[in-house]
Design a protein around this motif. Structure first.
Motif, mmCIF file in Angstrom:
data_model
loop_
_atom_site.group_PDB
_atom_site.id
_atom_site.type_symbol
_atom_site.label_atom_id
_atom_site.label_comp_id
_atom_site.label_asym_id
_atom_site.label_seq_id
_atom_site.Cartn_x
_atom_site.Cartn_y
_atom_site.Cartn_z
ATOM 1 N N SER A 104 0.703 -1.037 0.246
ATOM 2 C CA SER A 104 -0.396 -0.233 0.312
ATOM 3 C C SER A 104 1.178 1.348 0.190
ATOM 4 C CB SER A 104 -1.083 -0.329 1.628
ATOM 5 O OG SER A 104 -1.657 1.268 1.123
ATOM 6 N N ASP A 105 0.266 2.268 -0.538
ATOM 7 C CA ASP A 105 1.139 3.368 -0.541
ATOM 8 C C ASP A 105 0.430 4.871 -0.324
ATOM 9 O OD1 ASP A 105 3.119 5.435 -1.320
ATOM 10 O OD2 ASP A 105 3.050 5.154 -3.384
ATOM 11 N N ILE A 106 -0.067 5.093 1.251
ATOM 12 C CA ILE A 106 -0.941 6.071 1.311
ATOM 13 C C ILE A 106 0.115 7.481 2.058
ATOM 14 C CG2 ILE A 106 -2.859 6.967 2.683
ATOM 15 C CD1 ILE A 106 -3.397 3.768 3.085
ATOM 16 N N SER A 179 0.975 9.863 -10.540
ATOM 17 C CA SER A 179 0.791 8.108 -9.991
ATOM 18 C C SER A 179 1.637 7.184 -10.586
ATOM 19 C CB SER A 179 -0.894 7.694 -11.237
ATOM 20 O OG SER A 179 -1.642 8.395 -10.862
ATOM 21 N N HIS A 180 1.471 5.844 -9.528
ATOM 22 C CA HIS A 180 2.473 4.578 -10.435
ATOM 23 C C HIS A 180 1.627 3.450 -10.706
ATOM 24 C CE1 HIS A 180 3.911 3.921 -6.239
ATOM 25 N NE2 HIS A 180 3.206 5.089 -6.080
ATOM 26 N N TRP A 181 1.652 2.760 -10.433
ATOM 27 C CA TRP A 181 1.709 1.359 -10.665
ATOM 28 C C TRP A 181 1.891 0.652 -9.184
ATOM 29 C CZ3 TRP A 181 -1.966 1.193 -14.127
ATOM 30 C CH2 TRP A 181 -1.371 1.880 -15.483
ATOM 31 N N VAL A 186 5.687 -1.243 -4.610
ATOM 32 C CA VAL A 186 5.418 0.338 -4.350
ATOM 33 C C VAL A 186 5.445 0.591 -5.598
ATOM 34 C CG1 VAL A 186 7.151 1.589 -3.215
ATOM 35 C CG2 VAL A 186 4.670 1.883 -2.836
ATOM 36 N N HIS A 187 6.646 0.792 -6.014
ATOM 37 C CA HIS A 187 6.073 1.208 -7.718
ATOM 38 C C HIS A 187 6.232 0.115 -8.589
ATOM 39 C CE1 HIS A 187 8.073 5.496 -6.846
ATOM 40 N NE2 HIS A 187 7.177 5.455 -5.926
ATOM 41 N N ASP A 188 5.295 -0.623 -8.944
ATOM 42 C CA ASP A 188 5.411 -1.952 -9.682
ATOM 43 C C ASP A 188 5.348 -1.476 -10.836
ATOM 44 O OD1 ASP A 188 4.348 -4.885 -8.875
ATOM 45 O OD2 ASP A 188 3.028 -4.003 -10.116
ATOM 46 N N PHE A 208 -3.304 1.689 -9.376
ATOM 47 C CA PHE A 208 -2.143 2.361 -9.456
ATOM 48 C C PHE A 208 -2.631 3.818 -8.031
ATOM 49 C CE2 PHE A 208 -5.392 3.617 -11.899
ATOM 50 C CZ PHE A 208 -5.719 4.693 -11.641
ATOM 51 N N THR A 209 -1.981 4.431 -7.913
ATOM 52 C CA THR A 209 -1.652 5.539 -6.686
ATOM 53 C C THR A 209 -2.200 6.627 -7.626
ATOM 54 O OG1 THR A 209 0.715 6.401 -6.671
ATOM 55 C CG2 THR A 209 -0.160 4.614 -5.164
ATOM 56 N N ILE A 210 -2.768 7.696 -6.969
ATOM 57 C CA ILE A 210 -3.187 9.229 -7.672
ATOM 58 C C ILE A 210 -3.309 10.015 -6.163
ATOM 59 C CG2 ILE A 210 -5.072 10.964 -7.944
ATOM 60 C CD1 ILE A 210 -6.739 9.024 -9.580
ATOM 61 N N GLU A 211 -1.570 10.948 -6.449
ATOM 62 C CA GLU A 211 -0.511 11.091 -5.163
ATOM 63 C C GLU A 211 -0.517 12.736 -6.162
ATOM 64 O OE1 GLU A 211 2.670 10.212 -4.134
ATOM 65 O OE2 GLU A 211 2.657 7.995 -5.893
ATOM 66 N N PRO A 212 -0.983 13.768 -5.905
ATOM 67 C CA PRO A 212 -1.078 15.485 -6.552
ATOM 68 C C PRO A 212 -0.489 15.945 -5.016
ATOM 69 C CG PRO A 212 -3.342 14.897 -6.313
ATOM 70 C CD PRO A 212 -3.017 13.770 -6.150
ATOM 71 N N ILE A 230 -1.391 14.470 -0.541
ATOM 72 C CA ILE A 230 -2.719 13.283 -0.713
ATOM 73 C C ILE A 230 -2.620 12.294 -1.701
ATOM 74 C CG2 ILE A 230 -5.153 13.286 -0.223
ATOM 75 C CD1 ILE A 230 -5.134 16.256 0.314
ATOM 76 N N GLU A 231 -2.292 10.688 -1.343
ATOM 77 C CA GLU A 231 -2.094 9.972 -2.085
ATOM 78 C C GLU A 231 -2.945 8.660 -1.312
ATOM 79 O OE1 GLU A 231 1.313 8.535 -1.336
ATOM 80 O OE2 GLU A 231 1.530 7.524 -3.295
ATOM 81 N N ASP A 232 -4.062 8.374 -2.516
ATOM 82 C CA ASP A 232 -4.424 7.531 -2.271
ATOM 83 C C ASP A 232 -4.623 5.570 -3.266
ATOM 84 O OD1 ASP A 232 -6.582 8.158 0.164
ATOM 85 O OD2 ASP A 232 -7.053 9.008 -1.093
HETATM 86 MN MN MN Z 1 3.285 6.424 -3.924
#
Ligand code: MN
Ligand code: GLY
Ligand code: MN
Length: 262
Positions: A104-106, A179-181, A186-188, A208-212, A230-232
C-alpha cells in the motif's frame, strides 16, 4: 500493439491482498492522525508507527516511512528526524505496509496542532479538490498520462485563479508524477506505454496511486514551507475507480480528529 499486461491487471486474489494492505495502512494513518504530537519528534512518531504495525498482520513496510514536518513537508522523501513538532506546523506522513507480498502507499498531511493555518488550508483544499477530481476521472479507456495532464492543469488553474502563483508552469510546485502502478512493488514494475509507445489504457483491475502535491520550498511568499500531498490507492472498476485506502482527508474531518486529546 500490446505489451505484457500480466502484471498490470491484478487477479482477484491479488486485489484482496492489495485491499488488506491498504486497510491496515489506513488504520495506521488514522492512528497517527489521532496522536498528540506537539513536543514529540518525527522519529517518535515513526517509532510509534513501527510498534503499532507490529500489532498487525502486515509483514513489514512497503517502503521506508516518510515523515516531514514544517518546511520538511516540502522534501519529497523526508526521512524522519529528531526535529520536534510544534503548533502551527504541518506533518506529512507517507506510509504503507506490505501484506502477503502486496503493497500500500498512502499519504496524509495534517496539522501538528488542532487546526490548519489559513494559508495551509488554502493549499490543502486545492490539492484535495484536484485529488478528488482525478479519482472521479478514473475509468476504463483513460490513461495515467490523461490523469497527470488533468492533475497538473487543475492544480495550476486553482493556484492562478486564487492569485497564489503567476507562473504558467506547475512543475516547480508539483515535482513528481500523479500516479504509479502498485502491486508486489510499491512502484510496480509495469509498463506505462505499449510497444508502439502509445500510453497504456486503463482496464478493470489495474491498480495505481493518485498523489497530487504542492510544495512551496523557496517561494518568498506566505506559503513558503508548506508541503501538502494526498495519496490514495485506486483500483479500476468496470465503470470507474475504487479507492482501496480509506483515511479521512476532508479538512473538517482532520481537524475533528486533531481536536481529540488522547
Ligand atoms: Mn506513491
Ligand atoms: N511513497 C513513495 C511514493 O509515494 O511514491
Ligand atoms: Mn507515497
Amino acid at each position: 500493439m500490446k505489451t505484457n499486461q500480466s502484471k498490470l491487471i491484478k487477479k482477484r486474489s491479488e486485489i484482496e491482498k492489495l485491499r488488506k494492505a491498504s486497510t491496515i495502512s489506513s488504520a495506521l494513518h488514522s492512528l497517527a492522525m489521532s496522536q498528540t504530537v506537539i513536543g514529540k519528534s518525527e522519529t517518535d512518531l515513526a517509532t510509534y508507527l513501527n510498534k503499532q504495525r507490529e500489532c498487525t498482520k502486515a509483514s513489514g513496510w512497503a517502503y521506508p516511512t516518510i515523515i516531514g514536518s514544517a518546511g520538511r513537508s516540502t522534501i519529497l522523501h523526508a526521512k524522519p528526524t529528531k526535529k520536534i513538532l510544534n503548533e502551527n506546523e504541518l506533518v506529512l506522513v507517507d506510509m504503507g505496509v506490505k501484506y502477503e507480498g502486496y503493497c500500500s502507499d498512502i499519504t496524509r498531511t495534517w496539522p501538528a496542532g488542532k487546526k490548519f493555518s489559513k494559508e495551509q488550508k488554502v493549499i490543502y483544499q486545492i490539492v484535495l479538490n484536484t485529488q478528488k477530481e482525478c479519482i472521479k476521472r478514473v475509468k476504463p479507456g483513460v490513461s495515467l498520462y490523461d490523469l497527470d495532464d488533468f492533475c497538473r492543469k487543475d492544480l495550476l488553474d486553482q493556484l492562478r485563479s486564487k492569485g497564489i502563483v503567476k507562473s504558467k508552469n506547475i512543475d516547480r510546485y508539483f515535482t513528481h508524477k500523479t500516479s504509479h502502478w502498485i502491486g508486489q512493488d510499491v512502484h510496480d514494475k509495469c509498463p506505462y506505454q505499449y510497444l508502439d509507445k502509445s500510453p497504456v489504457i486503463l482496464s478493470p483491475n489495474m491498480c495505481f496511486t493518485i498523489e497530487p502535491g504542492l510544495y512551496f520550498k523557496e517561494s518568498k511568499s506566505k506559503y513558503e514551507g508548506i508541503g501538502i500531498r494526498i495519496e490514495d490507492v485506486i483500483r479500476v472498476t468496470e465503470e470507474g475507480g475504487e479507492t482501496l485506502s480509506q483515511v479521512p482527508k476532508e479538512i473538517d474531518e482532520i481537524e475533528a480528529i486533531r481536536a481529540i486529546k488522547i
